[in-house]
Design an enzyme around this catalytic site. Structure first.
Site, PDB file in Angstrom:
ATOM      1  N   GLY A 128       0.818  -1.199   0.000  1.00 19.12           N
ATOM      2  CA  GLY A 128       0.000   0.000   0.000  1.00 19.12           C
ATOM      3  C   GLY A 128       0.855   1.253   0.000  1.00 19.12           C
ATOM      4  CB  SER A 170      -2.777  -2.150   1.893  1.00 12.95           C
ATOM      5  OG  SER A 170      -1.839  -2.927   2.613  1.00 12.95           O
ATOM      6  N   GLY A 171      -2.768  -5.224   0.367  1.00  9.58           N
ATOM      7  CA  GLY A 171      -3.099  -6.630   0.556  1.00  9.58           C
ATOM      8  C   GLY A 171      -3.137  -7.052   2.008  1.00  9.58           C
ATOM      9  CB  CYS A 216       3.815   3.647  26.262  1.00 15.88           C
ATOM     10  SG  CYS A 216       2.271   4.511  25.987  1.00 15.88           S
TER      11      CYS A 216
END
Length: 356
Positions: free
Chosen positions: A56, A184-185, A299
């Site tokens: 993608g 996107s695959g 985080c």
């Protein structure tokens, strides 16, 4: 039992595709068959408008390069402030070589200001690029309305990053004026390393050069497109999402659903905030129970970092740091949803006093 509810990050390879690849033998019509399947999934008119890529992200890059190839004299680009990181990186690189980038801010529901969008478009605007759906926030962008604004006011290309929307809602690209559309695959249960770019027919000749993509990857994307082109499955996924939302609110009344009243929610996605709690602590505890979800932050012990998309929304910091994202797929079940809500309630009660 492993429960995977982080499908907006990446979807697992469909078991049907795993089986099919074991018996894969490339046929002469392989590329055309896969193009037809992807075209049907997004509602494109011509199968040759589907160009296969390696991801993608590469599709996004090719979209910008297409516009540059056809109108090299134009140096202005308009994009939303919640574009995918791959598009943001491309835009940053283009800005360093002389392109001017205008970002259109979004409101608290992730919707762009159409008046500001219209005023941002100029005679020298090369391309306007918007994401159809932001997977991190679980919100949809009204790309068809944006397309009308772009085409009514300019001759700019209009690119839509549709990676997060494909397979989750019905699409009919042929009834829009979208010039370029990213697929996107890895967001629809195909392998990594395969994507596609829808290119309006008059621009297809730019892509005649082969990109040497492995045939089994193309086959897998076509297969995934067929699996994803299932409206009943789309409806079932939304019902599972709503079931999870109801159960969480019943068991944890102080939980807050982000974008709960927004009409533009992605139907497979649920964002739940536990204010003043540390989402990473909850995520880790769920992972110990083999339940995999996502947070809205990255985080560590020294810092709490937020993505550019999250920062652009101006959401309260304590709310974001305590937010979990659940993103479902066609392979999730009611049993998994029920187990997840029960385990989440147990974990949250246990860590109620653990703050970020």
């Amino acid at each position: 039992m492993k429960i995977y509810l982080d499908n907006n990050s990446s979807t697992p390879l469909a078991p049907e595709i795993v089986h099919a690849l074991r018996h894969f033998k490339p046929e002469k019509s392989l590329v055309q068959d896969a193009q037809k399947s992807v075209a049907e999934l997004i509602g494109a008119q011509h199968e040759e408008e589907i160009i296969f890529t390696r991801s993608g992200s590469q599709s996004n890059l090719l979209a910008f390069l297409t516009a540059i190839n056809f109108a090299p004299q134009k140096k202005h680009i308009v994009a939303s402030s919640i574009e995918h990181e791959s598009s943001i990186r491309i835009l940053q690189k283009l800005s360093r070589i002389g392109f001017e980038i205008t970002f259109v801010e979004v409101d608290k529901d992730g919707l762009p200001d159409m008046h500001k969008l219209k005023n941002s478009i100029r005679k020298d605007t090369l391309i306007v690029s918007f994401t159809a759906a932001n997977g991190e926030l679980g919100i949809l962008t009204p790309f068809e309305k944006i397309c009308h604004v772009v085409k009514d006011t300019s001759e700019a290309f209009f690119h839509v990053d549709g990676a997060m929307m494909v397979g989750k809602l019905p699409l009919n690209i042929k009834h829009t004026n979208v010039d370029l559309f990213t697929i996107s695959g890895q967001k629809i249960h195909a392998p990594t390393g395969i994507g596609a770019l829808y290119v309006r027919k008059q621009y297809v000749p730019f892509f005649q050069k082969s990109r040497k993509i492995p045939p089994q990857k193309i086959f897998a994307l076509g297969y995934a497109a067929n699996l994803s082109n299932d409206r009943n499955s789309m409806i079932r996924i939304k019902r599972l999402r709503d079931r999870l939302e109801r159960q969480i609110l019943m068991q944890i009344p102080y939980a807050k659903i982000l974008f709960a009243n927004a009409s533009n929610r992605l139907p497979n996605t649920l964002l739940v905030s536990f204010p003043d709690m540390n989402g990473e602590v909850i995520l880790s505890a769920l992972a110990d129970k083999n339940i995999f979800v996502a947070t809205l932050s990255v985080c560590n012990s020294q810092s709490h970092k937020l993505s550019s998309q999250i920062m652009s929304m101006n959401l309260p910091y304590n709310q974001v740091m305590g937010t979990l994202r659940f993103s479902l797929s066609r392979y999730n079940t009611e049993q998994e949803i029920d187990i997840t809500s029960q385990c989440l309630a147990h974990v949250v009660r246990k860590f109620t006093h653990v703050c970020p």
